[in-house]
Design an enzyme around this catalytic site. Structure first.
Site, PDB file in Angstrom:
ATOM      1  N   ARG A 182       1.092  -1.251   0.184  1.00  0.00           N
ATOM      2  CA  ARG A 182       0.443   0.430   0.119  1.00  0.00           C
ATOM      3  C   ARG A 182       1.109   1.268   0.075  1.00  0.00           C
ATOM      4  O   ARG A 182       1.971   1.252   0.776  1.00  0.00           O
ATOM      5  CB  ARG A 182      -0.955   0.057   1.045  1.00  0.00           C
ATOM      6  CG  ARG A 182      -1.939   1.424   1.690  1.00  0.00           C
ATOM      7  CD  ARG A 182      -3.166   1.045   1.897  1.00  0.00           C
ATOM      8  NE  ARG A 182      -2.983   1.482   3.358  1.00  0.00           N
ATOM      9  CZ  ARG A 182      -3.404   1.541   4.640  1.00  0.00           C
ATOM     10  NH1 ARG A 182      -4.794   1.691   4.353  1.00  0.00           N
ATOM     11  NH2 ARG A 182      -3.769   1.300   5.961  1.00  0.00           N
ATOM     12  N   ASP A 464      -4.483   2.871  14.035  1.00  0.00           N
ATOM     13  CA  ASP A 464      -3.149   3.329  12.975  1.00  0.00           C
ATOM     14  C   ASP A 464      -3.929   4.969  12.343  1.00  0.00           C
ATOM     15  O   ASP A 464      -4.651   5.313  13.828  1.00  0.00           O
ATOM     16  CB  ASP A 464      -3.848   2.577  11.132  1.00  0.00           C
ATOM     17  CG  ASP A 464      -4.455   2.240  11.079  1.00  0.00           C
ATOM     18  OD1 ASP A 464      -5.894   3.073  11.226  1.00  0.00           O
ATOM     19  OD2 ASP A 464      -4.469   1.536  10.497  1.00  0.00           O
TER      20      ASP A 464
END
Length: 553
Positions: A182, A464
């Site tokens: 990613r 996160d």
């Protein structure tokens, strides 16, 4: 930080840093990292420079278009499906196809590109590991460079790690999970690499380096260069990525569609353009993903000026709420109609050491994953290897032994999902406990992030950037619209500042004075106070955070 300010970062000068590598127009800056010369060898630099020359200048324009769309929404217009692209939504077309090793993605694990994490994730009982340069990575120069080295070693199959404290050794099992990288979103720049004096798009660098160093080995292993693309807000941004992919495929004499990507639908504007995103990337795309934590954050951010769309406590915004359920079901229907996989969202829980508590954690994971599998998702995300077996068992039951996914579930019996369902306000309480929890989570996450750690276990969840974003924007939204807590207290800037001071002390008590004083909690609290009491919503906390993170790079 506004889109205009984001765009201005591309012209920001960093003349105080000494250049390590120069081409005619590309300059690599920052402290020298071991292995950096291999990552930025002549071929990689040549590719990166050519990509910047052809595509970097469009990124500020795309960010400006975000700003213009947001201004219309702030002025009262609600997001909706685009009338000018109706023919694409109504058309009969499909994506190019899905490689064999990406047809079965029933459980994926995600995490940053740390060496130990990569090994453990690839060895977990999952089908895919998403190696993350974005929300779970604080992108210091060292971590970005070392991340590319770690992924190169993982692709080569010779990655190893020895824990300094215990001497425990880690290495890959014979049959690791499929690797997907990613890259960073379009809003994030890389301050340590400049093209024509301007910081380059971070995602463009992540893509170029991972592709260049690994595509041959991946193809030789009957896999390929696979990517996750985050934070898209329109099909025009998808079109930009499609041009990047097509250019690289042609440059390296690869068949069109060799590069494959999965796009996260984690912004409210993007949910209204899923067909169009699939269409623009139809040669390269294989799936869309419900990035639901960022999606909740984007709901708040996009509708920030709409007083009737204020969300309650984060814990009350679950996947069975109307706007999230509609989002999940529409994504499945759209993907399967076009031959693409529909990935579910993250289970952020962490297994607990206490057996009774762990049973409760696993039951929450089962409930969440059963809802996704029942809806028709082809797979799901977990944040910890200890949850993989639970998620795998559920998707095994729903997919069965003779299939690899649920592409056969069309959801054609569903009534058409209208814009109103995707924007449905969410009811629930705004509690003092919820507000205080938001503050403690945000402070601890920001402290870890500015110290270089973007994936942090806090109160039983693997947090996160997305969950920290929800925590701070929820409070900002309550302040802006003069909302009261369930106990009657009016949420004001002063109330927030008082709670912040109190919760900072509570954090110190929880973690201990030594850890608190050794950390950067005061700096984190200052940043949280600044972005939460600002009259204009700061688009991403990682933007001012990045300035702090890279001060010493």
């Amino acid at each position: 930080m506004t889109a205009e300010q984001l765009a201005s970062q591309y012209s920001k000068s960093h003349s105080d840093q000494s250049a390590l590598v120069n081409t005619s127009e590309l300059v690599i800056k920052g402290s020298k990292i071991t292995g950096q010369d291999q990552v930025f060898n002549a071929g990689a630099v040549g590719l990166l420079e050519s990509l910047c020359k052809k595509f970097a200048a469009e990124v500020p324009q795309l960010l400006q278009q975000r700003k213009q769309k947001q201004a219309r929404i702030d002025n009262g217009q609600l997001p909706d499906f685009l009338p000018e692209t109706r023919a694409i939504r109504d058309g009969d077309w499909s994506i190019r196809g899905i490689p064999q090793d990406l047809t079965d993605r029933r459980v994926e694990i995600t995490g940053p590109v740390d060496r130990k994490m990569i090994i453990n994730a690839l060895n977990a009982n999952v089908k895919v590991f998403m190696a993350d340069f974005e929300d779970s990575l604080a992108p210091s120069w060292q971590k970005v460079v070392e991340g590319q080295i770690n992924l190169r070693d993982a692709v080569n199959g010779d990655i190893e790690f020895t824990a300094p404290a215990t001497g425990k050794q880690y290495k890959l099992n014979p049959d690791p999970a499929v690797l997907i990288a990613r890259v960073r979103g379009l809003h994030l720049v890389e301050n340590h690499v400049e093209f024509q004096g301007q910081p380059i798009p971070g995602g463009l660098m992540d893509f170029a380096l991972y592709f260049y160093h690994n595509y041959q080995k991946l193809l030789a292993k009957n896999s390929g260069p696979y990517f996750y693309i985050p934070k898209l807000e329109s099909h025009l941004e998808a079109r930009w990525w499609a041009k990047v992919f097509a250019y690289v495929e042609e440059r390296f004499c690869l068949k069109p569609g060799t590069i494959k990507c999965t796009c996260l639908i984690e912004t409210l504007p993007a949910v209204f353009e899923m067909d169009e995103i699939l269409y623009e990337l139809r040669s390269n795309i294989v799936a869309l993903n419900c990035g639901r934590w960022d999606y909740i954050f984007s709901y708040i951010k996009t509708l920030k000026r709409h007083a009737d769309r204020v969300l309650p406590d984060r814990q009350a915004v679950t996947m069975d709420t109307k706007f999230l359920s509609a989002y999940s079901r529409l994504l499945i229907k759209t993907c399967h109609k076009r031959g693409a996989l529909a990935m579910g969202g993250m289970a952020a829980f962490i297994p607990a050491k206490d057996e009774q508590t762990n049973l409760q954690v696993l039951q929450k994971v089962r409930n969440d994953k059963e809802l996704e599998a029942k809806n028709g998702h082809d797979g799901t995300w977990v944040a910890h290897p200890g949850l993989a077996d639970t998620a795998m068992a559920i998707f095994n039951d729903y997919i069965g032994g003779d299939r690899t996914n649920q592409l056969h579930i069309t959801r054609d019996v569903d009534a058409p999902i209208q814009a109103a369902e995707l924007l449905e306000p969410c009811t629930g309480e705004r509690t003092e406990d919820g507000m205080r929890l938001n503050i403690r989570i945000a402070v601890q996450y920001i402290e870890a992030w500015i110290q270089g750690n973007g994936c942090v276990p806090i109160y039983g969840l693997m947090e996160d950037a997305a969950t920290a974003e929800i925590s701070r924007t929820s409070i900002w939204q309550w302040i802006q619209h003069g909302k009261s807590l369930s106990n009657g207290k009016l949420v004001t800037k002063d109330l927030f500042r008082t709670m912040l001071a109190e919760e900072l002390k509570n954090v110190e008590q929880e973690i201990g004075q030594a850890r608190f004083e050794a950390g950067k909690f005061t700096k984190a609290a200052e940043l949280l106070e600044q972005i939460t009491t600002s009259d204009e919503l700061v688009d991403f906390l990682t933007l001012p955070g990045y300035e702090l993170l890279t001060q010493n790079d």
